[in-house]
Scaffold this motif. Structure first.
Motif, PDB file in Angstrom:
ATOM      1  N   GLY A   8       1.105  -1.253   0.257  1.00  0.00           N
ATOM      2  CA  GLY A   8       0.097   0.190  -0.180  1.00  0.00           C
ATOM      3  C   GLY A   8       1.072   0.921   0.195  1.00  0.00           C
ATOM      4  N   ALA A   9       1.566   1.566  -0.957  1.00  0.00           N
ATOM      5  CA  ALA A   9       2.566   2.502  -1.381  1.00  0.00           C
ATOM      6  C   ALA A   9       2.161   3.601  -2.058  1.00  0.00           C
ATOM      7  N   GLY A  12       0.011   8.168   0.075  1.00  0.00           N
ATOM      8  CA  GLY A  12       0.000   8.695   2.169  1.00  0.00           C
ATOM      9  C   GLY A  12       1.092   8.162   2.360  1.00  0.00           C
ATOM     10  N   ILE A  13       0.556   7.227   3.515  1.00  0.00           N
ATOM     11  CA  ILE A  13       2.227   6.871   4.640  1.00  0.00           C
ATOM     12  C   ILE A  13       2.884   6.467   3.988  1.00  0.00           C
ATOM     13  N   GLY A  14       2.411   5.137   2.540  1.00  0.00           N
ATOM     14  CA  GLY A  14       3.271   4.361   1.932  1.00  0.00           C
ATOM     15  C   GLY A  14       4.165   4.488   1.258  1.00  0.00           C
ATOM     16  N   ARG A  33      -2.023  -1.362  -5.952  1.00  0.00           N
ATOM     17  CA  ARG A  33      -3.337  -2.574  -6.201  1.00  0.00           C
ATOM     18  C   ARG A  33      -3.808  -2.438  -7.685  1.00  0.00           C
ATOM     19  N   LEU A  51      -0.234  -5.528  -6.067  1.00  0.00           N
ATOM     20  CA  LEU A  51      -1.468  -6.362  -4.746  1.00  0.00           C
ATOM     21  C   LEU A  51      -2.560  -5.461  -3.796  1.00  0.00           C
ATOM     22  N   GLY A  79      -4.183   0.092   4.039  1.00  0.00           N
ATOM     23  CA  GLY A  79      -5.549   0.651   5.212  1.00  0.00           C
ATOM     24  C   GLY A  79      -6.754   1.370   4.374  1.00  0.00           C
ATOM     25  N   MET A 129       0.562  -1.648  11.034  1.00  0.00           N
ATOM     26  CA  MET A 129      -0.253  -0.519  10.713  1.00  0.00           C
ATOM     27  C   MET A 129      -1.036  -0.496  11.766  1.00  0.00           C
ATOM     28  N   TYR A 147     -13.769   1.431  12.694  1.00  0.00           N
ATOM     29  CA  TYR A 147     -12.065   1.047  12.188  1.00  0.00           C
ATOM     30  C   TYR A 147     -11.931   1.234  13.549  1.00  0.00           C
ATOM     31  N   VAL A 180      -2.264  11.648  10.922  1.00  0.00           N
ATOM     32  CA  VAL A 180      -1.383  12.723  10.168  1.00  0.00           C
ATOM     33  C   VAL A 180      -1.865  12.732   8.765  1.00  0.00           C
ATOM     34  N   MET A 184      -6.771   9.557   3.636  1.00  0.00           N
ATOM     35  CA  MET A 184      -7.541   9.554   4.973  1.00  0.00           C
ATOM     36  C   MET A 184      -7.917  10.150   5.714  1.00  0.00           C
ATOM     37  N   THR A 185      -7.219  11.343   6.012  1.00  0.00           N
ATOM     38  CA  THR A 185      -7.637  11.991   7.015  1.00  0.00           C
ATOM     39  C   THR A 185      -8.152  14.113   6.632  1.00  0.00           C
TER      40      THR A 185
HETATM   41  N1  NAP Z   1      -3.519   8.609   8.321  1.00  0.00           N
HETATM   42  C1  NAP Z   1      -3.453   8.812   9.773  1.00  0.00           C
HETATM   43  O1  NAP Z   1      -3.695   9.604  10.119  1.00  0.00           O
HETATM   44  C2  NAP Z   1      -3.182   7.600  10.123  1.00  0.00           C
HETATM   45  C3  NAP Z   1      -3.982   7.467  11.514  1.00  0.00           C
HETATM   46  C4  NAP Z   1      -3.390   5.770  11.980  1.00  0.00           C
HETATM   47  C5  NAP Z   1      -3.315   4.626  11.162  1.00  0.00           C
HETATM   48  N2  NAP Z   1      -3.162   5.230   9.736  1.00  0.00           N
HETATM   49  C6  NAP Z   1      -3.089   3.909   9.343  1.00  0.00           C
HETATM   50  O2  NAP Z   1      -2.319   3.729   8.208  1.00  0.00           O
HETATM   51  C7  NAP Z   1      -2.436   3.383   7.079  1.00  0.00           C
HETATM   52  C8  NAP Z   1      -1.692   3.959   5.874  1.00  0.00           C
HETATM   53  O3  NAP Z   1      -2.465   5.058   5.902  1.00  0.00           O
HETATM   54  P1  NAP Z   1      -2.626   6.854   4.633  1.00  0.00           P
HETATM   55  O4  NAP Z   1      -3.124   7.990   5.898  1.00  0.00           O
HETATM   56  O5  NAP Z   1      -1.764   6.192   4.141  1.00  0.00           O
HETATM   57  O6  NAP Z   1      -3.971   6.707   4.013  1.00  0.00           O
HETATM   58  P2  NAP Z   1      -4.363   6.950   2.364  1.00  0.00           P
HETATM   59  O7  NAP Z   1      -3.191   8.292   1.791  1.00  0.00           O
HETATM   60  O8  NAP Z   1      -5.758   6.251   2.143  1.00  0.00           O
HETATM   61  O9  NAP Z   1      -3.467   5.225   1.955  1.00  0.00           O
HETATM   62  C9  NAP Z   1      -3.867   4.360   1.771  1.00  0.00           C
HETATM   63  C10 NAP Z   1      -2.766   3.331   1.115  1.00  0.00           C
HETATM   64  O10 NAP Z   1      -3.913   1.283   0.852  1.00  0.00           O
HETATM   65  C11 NAP Z   1      -3.688   1.260  -0.083  1.00  0.00           C
HETATM   66  N3  NAP Z   1      -4.713   0.441   0.391  1.00  0.00           N
HETATM   67  C12 NAP Z   1      -5.724   0.359   0.278  1.00  0.00           C
HETATM   68  N4  NAP Z   1      -6.957  -0.440   0.636  1.00  0.00           N
HETATM   69  C13 NAP Z   1      -6.319  -1.443  -0.496  1.00  0.00           C
HETATM   70  C14 NAP Z   1      -6.166  -2.602  -0.752  1.00  0.00           C
HETATM   71  N5  NAP Z   1      -7.257  -3.699  -0.505  1.00  0.00           N
HETATM   72  N6  NAP Z   1      -4.793  -4.016  -1.171  1.00  0.00           N
HETATM   73  C15 NAP Z   1      -4.394  -2.919  -1.211  1.00  0.00           C
HETATM   74  N7  NAP Z   1      -4.313  -1.719  -1.319  1.00  0.00           N
HETATM   75  C16 NAP Z   1      -4.586  -0.680   0.159  1.00  0.00           C
HETATM   76  C17 NAP Z   1      -4.102   2.329  -0.586  1.00  0.00           C
HETATM   77  O11 NAP Z   1      -4.312   2.404  -2.267  1.00  0.00           O
HETATM   78  P3  NAP Z   1      -5.120   2.840  -3.682  1.00  0.00           P
HETATM   79  O12 NAP Z   1      -4.815   4.070  -3.756  1.00  0.00           O
HETATM   80  O13 NAP Z   1      -5.278   1.741  -4.180  1.00  0.00           O
HETATM   81  O14 NAP Z   1      -6.430   3.272  -2.423  1.00  0.00           O
HETATM   82  C18 NAP Z   1      -3.007   3.701  -0.876  1.00  0.00           C
HETATM   83  O15 NAP Z   1      -1.566   3.321  -1.072  1.00  0.00           O
HETATM   84  C19 NAP Z   1      -3.552   2.804   7.240  1.00  0.00           C
HETATM   85  O16 NAP Z   1      -3.223   1.616   7.803  1.00  0.00           O
HETATM   86  C20 NAP Z   1      -4.352   3.850   8.146  1.00  0.00           C
HETATM   87  O17 NAP Z   1      -5.132   2.541   8.810  1.00  0.00           O
HETATM   88  C21 NAP Z   1      -3.005   6.262   9.080  1.00  0.00           C
END
Ligand code: NAP
Length: 224
Positions: A8-9, A12-14, A33, A51, A79, A129, A147, A180, A184-185
């Motif tokens: 999931g890179a 966002g964070i990835g 994906r 993936l 996520g 994560m 969540y 962050v 997502m936020t």
């Molecule tokens: N941001 C925050 O404040 C925060 C706080 C606590 C925990 N987290 C955790 O940190 C992680 C990254 O979050 P983020 O803030 O970077 O979110 P994000 O910007 O929404 O990025 C989510 C990443 O996960 C991928 N993903 C989602 N569903 C997937 C699937 N079925 N298979 C493979 N990849 C998938 C997305 O790919 P697509 O582009 O294809 O959708 C995207 O690369 C998550 O686990 C989240 O729960 C975030």
């Protein structure tokens, strides 16, 4: 060089992990994906793989593609939040399953499929994560039923895994990024650069003694 796979890179964070690790002593494999996500990662790291963490066939294809590749760390970062505004009466259980399938079952599928790759590596870090939202004792404002539950369940399973894989020398650790600024936020919270730099500092120190912990970007443990 150490080698890490980040799931999931593409944003966002990835994505920030990939950017920061590009200038470190880590060799990075990253996943996305779909074609759009793969394109976003093109040329940014050693290898890019397709993936969908919810799809058993996709997990099996990845494991076949990576057969024989040693990883020091595998990081199940992918996520989703789902709709965090729904009160319990309005929750759609298909949606709840979708959130669990991504946030809880997905990391387990991935880490189980790539155990042999971790065994071939030196540091043997199985990284999930988590989130402050996983914490039951810190939950004094409610909300986010799906969540929260998905991340609490992830913690529970990762903790079990930490016992199961201890004899193999695999350290199973959960990270907490903080709140962050990502999609997502709705781009609220701290800068992703700060969060990821903190988590990388944590990862650099991890060993078997840390297995079973949930550790924040600030190095502090998250209460259960
Ligand atoms: N941001 C925050 O404040 C925060 C706080 C606590 C925990 N987290 C955790 O940190 C992680 C990254 O979050 P983020 O803030 O970077 O979110 P994000 O910007 O929404 O990025 C989510 C990443 O996960 C991928 N993903 C989602 N569903 C997937 C699937 N079925 N298979 C493979 N990849 C998938 C997305 O790919 P697509 O582009 O294809 O959708 C995207 O690369 C998550 O686990 C989240 O729960 C975030």
């Amino acid at each position: 060089m150490k080698t890490i796979l980040i799931a999931g890179a593409n944003r966002g964070i990835g994505r920030e992990f990939v950017r920061q690790l590009a200038t470190s002593d880590w060799t990075v494999h990253a996943t996305a994906r779909d074609a759009r996500g793969l394109e976003a990662l093109s040329g940014t790291c050693e290898a890019v793989h397709r993936l969908d963490i919810t799809d058993d066939d996709s997990i099996a294809s990845l494991a076949a593609e990576l057969k024989g590749v040693a990883f020091d760390a595998v990081f199940a970062n992918a996520g989703i939040s789902g709709d965090v505004t729904l009160p319990i009466e309005a929750i759609d259980y298909d949606e709840m399953f979708r959130v669990f399938n991504t946030n809880t079952f997905g990391p387990l599928r991935l880490i189980a499929a790539l155990k042999a790759n971790l065994m071939a590596g030196e540091k043997r870090l199985a990284l999930g994560m988590s989130s402050l939202m996983s914490s039951i004792s810190s939950n004094d404002w409610g909300t986010q039923h799906c969540y929260r539950a998905s991340k609490t369940a992830l913690n529970a399973t990762w903790r079990s895994l930490s016992q199961e894989w201890r004899p193999d020398g695999i350290s199973c650790v959960l990270l907490r990024p903080g709140f962050v600024k990502t999609d997502m936020t709705n781009n609220q919270g701290m800068d992703v650069e700060t969060s990821v730099a903190g988590m990388i500092s944590v990862i650099e120190t991890l060993g078997l003694a840390d297995s079973g912990r949930v550790i924040g970007y600030d190095g502090k443990d998250v209460a259960w």
